[in-house]
Design a protein around this motif. Structure first.
Motif, PDB file in Angstrom:
ATOM      1  N   PHE A  43       0.825  -1.209   0.000  1.00  0.00           N
ATOM      2  CA  PHE A  43       0.000   0.000   0.000  1.00  0.00           C
ATOM      3  C   PHE A  43       0.861   1.261   0.000  1.00  0.00           C
ATOM      4  O   PHE A  43       0.603   2.209  -0.752  1.00  0.00           O
ATOM      5  CB  PHE A  43      -0.923  -0.033   1.220  1.00  0.00           C
ATOM      6  N   LEU A  44       1.894   1.294   0.834  1.00  0.00           N
ATOM      7  CA  LEU A  44       2.748   2.476   0.913  1.00  0.00           C
ATOM      8  C   LEU A  44       3.492   2.728  -0.399  1.00  0.00           C
ATOM      9  O   LEU A  44       3.641   3.880  -0.831  1.00  0.00           O
ATOM     10  CB  LEU A  44       3.744   2.327   2.067  1.00  0.00           C
ATOM     11  N   VAL A  45       3.960   1.659  -1.041  1.00  0.00           N
ATOM     12  CA  VAL A  45       4.640   1.809  -2.335  1.00  0.00           C
ATOM     13  C   VAL A  45       3.669   2.363  -3.377  1.00  0.00           C
ATOM     14  O   VAL A  45       3.992   3.294  -4.131  1.00  0.00           O
ATOM     15  CB  VAL A  45       5.226   0.461  -2.791  1.00  0.00           C
ATOM     16  N   ALA A  46       2.461   1.788  -3.418  1.00  0.00           N
ATOM     17  CA  ALA A  46       1.457   2.258  -4.376  1.00  0.00           C
ATOM     18  C   ALA A  46       1.044   3.696  -4.084  1.00  0.00           C
ATOM     19  O   ALA A  46       0.838   4.503  -5.011  1.00  0.00           O
ATOM     20  CB  ALA A  46       0.233   1.342  -4.341  1.00  0.00           C
ATOM     21  N   ASP A  48       2.856   6.068  -2.686  1.00  0.00           N
ATOM     22  CA  ASP A  48       3.929   6.956  -3.154  1.00  0.00           C
ATOM     23  C   ASP A  48       3.836   7.172  -4.662  1.00  0.00           C
ATOM     24  O   ASP A  48       4.025   8.296  -5.155  1.00  0.00           O
ATOM     25  CB  ASP A  48       5.301   6.365  -2.803  1.00  0.00           C
ATOM     26  N   TRP A  49       3.537   6.109  -5.389  1.00  0.00           N
ATOM     27  CA  TRP A  49       3.472   6.220  -6.855  1.00  0.00           C
ATOM     28  C   TRP A  49       2.325   7.139  -7.274  1.00  0.00           C
ATOM     29  O   TRP A  49       2.511   8.031  -8.104  1.00  0.00           O
ATOM     30  CB  TRP A  49       3.290   4.846  -7.485  1.00  0.00           C
ATOM     31  N   VAL A  50       1.131   6.930  -6.703  1.00  0.00           N
ATOM     32  CA  VAL A  50      -0.008   7.753  -7.124  1.00  0.00           C
ATOM     33  C   VAL A  50       0.187   9.207  -6.695  1.00  0.00           C
ATOM     34  O   VAL A  50      -0.237  10.140  -7.399  1.00  0.00           O
ATOM     35  CB  VAL A  50      -1.353   7.200  -6.580  1.00  0.00           C
ATOM     36  N   THR A  51       0.836   9.426  -5.543  1.00  0.00           N
ATOM     37  CA  THR A  51       1.104  10.796  -5.096  1.00  0.00           C
ATOM     38  C   THR A  51       2.045  11.509  -6.061  1.00  0.00           C
ATOM     39  O   THR A  51       1.816  12.663  -6.445  1.00  0.00           O
ATOM     40  CB  THR A  51       1.695  10.795  -3.672  1.00  0.00           C
ATOM     41  N   ASN A  52       3.119  10.832  -6.442  1.00  0.00           N
ATOM     42  CA  ASN A  52       4.065  11.433  -7.386  1.00  0.00           C
ATOM     43  C   ASN A  52       3.414  11.700  -8.739  1.00  0.00           C
ATOM     44  O   ASN A  52       3.671  12.744  -9.367  1.00  0.00           O
ATOM     45  CB  ASN A  52       5.281  10.507  -7.560  1.00  0.00           C
ATOM     46  N   TRP A  53       2.579  10.776  -9.187  1.00  0.00           N
ATOM     47  CA  TRP A  53       1.901  10.973 -10.471  1.00  0.00           C
ATOM     48  C   TRP A  53       0.962  12.168 -10.405  1.00  0.00           C
ATOM     49  O   TRP A  53       0.914  12.987 -11.326  1.00  0.00           O
ATOM     50  CB  TRP A  53       1.128   9.711 -10.848  1.00  0.00           C
ATOM     51  N   ARG A  54       0.190  12.266  -9.314  1.00  0.00           N
ATOM     52  CA  ARG A  54      -0.764  13.373  -9.194  1.00  0.00           C
ATOM     53  C   ARG A  54      -0.040  14.721  -9.170  1.00  0.00           C
ATOM     54  O   ARG A  54      -0.474  15.686  -9.805  1.00  0.00           O
ATOM     55  CB  ARG A  54      -1.583  13.230  -7.915  1.00  0.00           C
ATOM     56  N   GLU A  55       1.058  14.807  -8.443  1.00  0.00           N
ATOM     57  CA  GLU A  55       1.789  16.069  -8.357  1.00  0.00           C
ATOM     58  C   GLU A  55       2.405  16.458  -9.695  1.00  0.00           C
ATOM     59  O   GLU A  55       2.590  17.645  -9.974  1.00  0.00           O
ATOM     60  CB  GLU A  55       2.861  15.971  -7.279  1.00  0.00           C
ATOM     61  N   ALA A  56       2.704  15.459 -10.517  1.00  0.00           N
ATOM     62  CA  ALA A  56       3.251  15.744 -11.849  1.00  0.00           C
ATOM     63  C   ALA A  56       2.160  16.052 -12.868  1.00  0.00           C
ATOM     64  O   ALA A  56       2.464  16.549 -13.959  1.00  0.00           O
ATOM     65  CB  ALA A  56       4.096  14.561 -12.334  1.00  0.00           C
ATOM     66  N   LEU A 113      -6.461   4.641  -2.990  1.00  0.00           N
ATOM     67  CA  LEU A 113      -5.523   4.997  -4.049  1.00  0.00           C
ATOM     68  C   LEU A 113      -6.176   5.904  -5.090  1.00  0.00           C
ATOM     69  O   LEU A 113      -5.546   6.861  -5.568  1.00  0.00           O
ATOM     70  CB  LEU A 113      -4.977   3.723  -4.713  1.00  0.00           C
ATOM     71  N   VAL A 114      -7.430   5.638  -5.424  1.00  0.00           N
ATOM     72  CA  VAL A 114      -8.131   6.499  -6.381  1.00  0.00           C
ATOM     73  C   VAL A 114      -8.348   7.884  -5.782  1.00  0.00           C
ATOM     74  O   VAL A 114      -8.191   8.915  -6.461  1.00  0.00           O
ATOM     75  CB  VAL A 114      -9.473   5.858  -6.790  1.00  0.00           C
ATOM     76  N   THR A 115      -8.692   7.946  -4.505  1.00  0.00           N
ATOM     77  CA  THR A 115      -8.860   9.240  -3.832  1.00  0.00           C
ATOM     78  C   THR A 115      -7.590  10.061  -3.921  1.00  0.00           C
ATOM     79  O   THR A 115      -7.610  11.257  -4.255  1.00  0.00           O
ATOM     80  CB  THR A 115      -9.257   9.034  -2.363  1.00  0.00           C
ATOM     81  N   HIS A 116      -6.452   9.449  -3.625  1.00  0.00           N
ATOM     82  CA  HIS A 116      -5.169  10.160  -3.651  1.00  0.00           C
ATOM     83  C   HIS A 116      -4.715  10.454  -5.080  1.00  0.00           C
ATOM     84  O   HIS A 116      -4.087  11.486  -5.327  1.00  0.00           O
ATOM     85  CB  HIS A 116      -4.109   9.347  -2.916  1.00  0.00           C
TER      86      HIS A 116
END
Length: 427
Positions: A43-46, A48-56, A113-116
């Motif tokens: 969950f934490l790895v996923a 981090d990925w969705v957070t980085n994608w959203r910020e980009a 994950l979808v929320t984030h």
């Protein structure tokens, strides 16, 4: 008069019973720790990925209402029983009825994950706790556990999820013991909770998944000015926690008037997206870890904590998924940091006290939050962290983020008539 032999036999029976209890729960908690630690690591790895994608990709915020529709439809058609999340787990601890459905795991994981991914303001503790408790509860059938043991199993599962997602095994262990019964602790669950928390945290780290590192506080003397400032700050943290819980539940009641549940996060998504565009989607969306770190370095704007409070209450109140705890860390750290302008305390100390104090008041878990402060910020400021948590707990009253929490011991005599009732009944 009993003979020495009878005393020896009694001591032997007690020792044997303790040894068997230890070995039994070491085996069970080893399984819980393995499942919870692995689930939290993934969950934490996923996340981090969705957070980085959203910020980009800031344009993704425009799709938040669509994300809300997907989450609403998933829970409406496949998760009507598990939509209550942590409150369902607490209900099963108080009044065991049915095993937690395994589908709780993919639903809360996917929903969070979808929320984030699309910018909702939410946390992660609720996801980890629900996944761990649901996975642990499957052992009830596999191992043929009795209802009494099932309660211990659920408490251990909550402890494992909390400890592994934050990297705080002591706080996680006590959180599971403290959260379901306000003002009381169930001591027969102490061993399962500690074993599950320690093992789950170890498994998460063994997967190579790290946690956020916060500044270690320096040693501080005990002075009247620091003590007075801590007590005042603790009271403000408790009031902020109460405001968050009240607003979140109030928004939830307003959105419950929309007859078709999948539409609730759609409408809420429009409102959250609009407010985030005004406030700053990168700063106030998602977990907000960078802002939390910033709070320890210099005083933040006095509006930062209020923006996060409103946005998180709206995100969760309308039906998006995630936890409340990391946003509470944000709210507390930002509020404490802003108070450094008017209180004679170091900004890092105020941020740390707010970090754990607002959470202590909102979750009604002062002991767990004190231990979390020690695990995250060191023991040099232990007195101030503990006082902030206890005072915040007192000033939040019988309000909290978990409506199914039962008042085991009233916070003071004027509230004693509320003992034995759930917080949701007192709103």
């Amino acid at each position: 008069m009993p003979s020495p032999f009878s005393f020896a036999r009694l001591r032997a029976r007690n020792t044997t019973a303790a040894l068997l209890f230890l070995l039994r729960w070491l085996l069970i908690c080893g399984i819980i720790g393995g499942m919870a630690g692995t689930a939290s690591a993934g969950f934490l790895v996923a996340l981090d990925w969705v957070t980085n994608w959203r910020e980009a990709h800031p344009w993704a915020l425009a799709l938040l209402p669509v994300a809300g529709l997907l989450i609403g439809l998933a829970y409406h058609y496949f998760g009507t029983r598990v939509v209550r999340g942590n409150n369902l787990i607490l209900d099963e601890i108080h009044r065991p009825s049915q095993r937690l459905p395994l589908r709780m795991v993919p639903l809360v994981l996917g929903g969070t994950l979808v929320t984030h991914l699309f910018g909702g303001s939410a946390g992660r503790e609720g996801t980890a706790v629900q996944m761990s408790a649901a996975l642990a509860d499957q052992l009830t059938r596999w191992l043929g556990l009795r209802p009494r043991d099932r309660r211990l199993l659920l408490i251990a599962g909550m402890s494992a999820g909390f400890a592994s997602v934050f990297g705080t095994p002591l706080a996680g262990a006590v959180f599971g013991l403290e959260v379901f019964l306000l003002g009381s602790i169930r001591y027969d669950a102490v061993l399962p909770s500690f074993l599950a928390a320690v093992l789950a945290d170890w498994v998460t780290r063994a997967w190579g998944v790290g946690h956020t590192h916060y500044p270690t506080l320096g040693e501080l003397p005990l002075t009247p000015a620091l003590l007075g400032g801590t007590l005042l700050a603790g009271a403000l943290f408790g009031l902020a926690a109460r405001a968050f819980a009240t607003l979140t539940h109030g928004i939830g009641k307003v959105f419950s008037r929309i007859n078709y549940p999948p539409l609730r996060p759609v409408v809420g998504g429009v409102l959250v997206a609009g407010l985030l565009w005004l406030a700053g989607p990168v700063r106030f969306g998602g977990l907000g870890i960078p802002v939390i770190i910033e709070a320890f370095q210099h005083p933040l704007a006095p509006t930062d904590w209020a923006w996060k409070l409103v946005l998180t209450a709206l995100t969760l109140g309308c039906g998006f998924k995630g936890g409340e705890v990391t946003p509470l860390f944000f709210i507390g750290a930002a509020l404490g940091s802003a108070l450094a302008v008017v209180l004679p305390l170091p900004v890092a100390l105020l941020a740390a006290m707010g970090f754990v104090g607002v959470f202590a008041g909102a979750a009604n878990t002062p002991l767990a939050c004190t231990l979390m402060g020690l695990e995250l910020f060191g023991s040099n400021a232990a007195i101030y962290l503990g006082l902030a948590c206890v005072v915040a707990y007192l000033f939040s009253g019988h309000r909290g983020i978990y409506a199914s929490q039962v008042v085991g011991q009233a916070k003071h005599l004027r509230l004693s008539r509320q003992q034995g009732r759930q917080l949701g009944e007192l709103e």
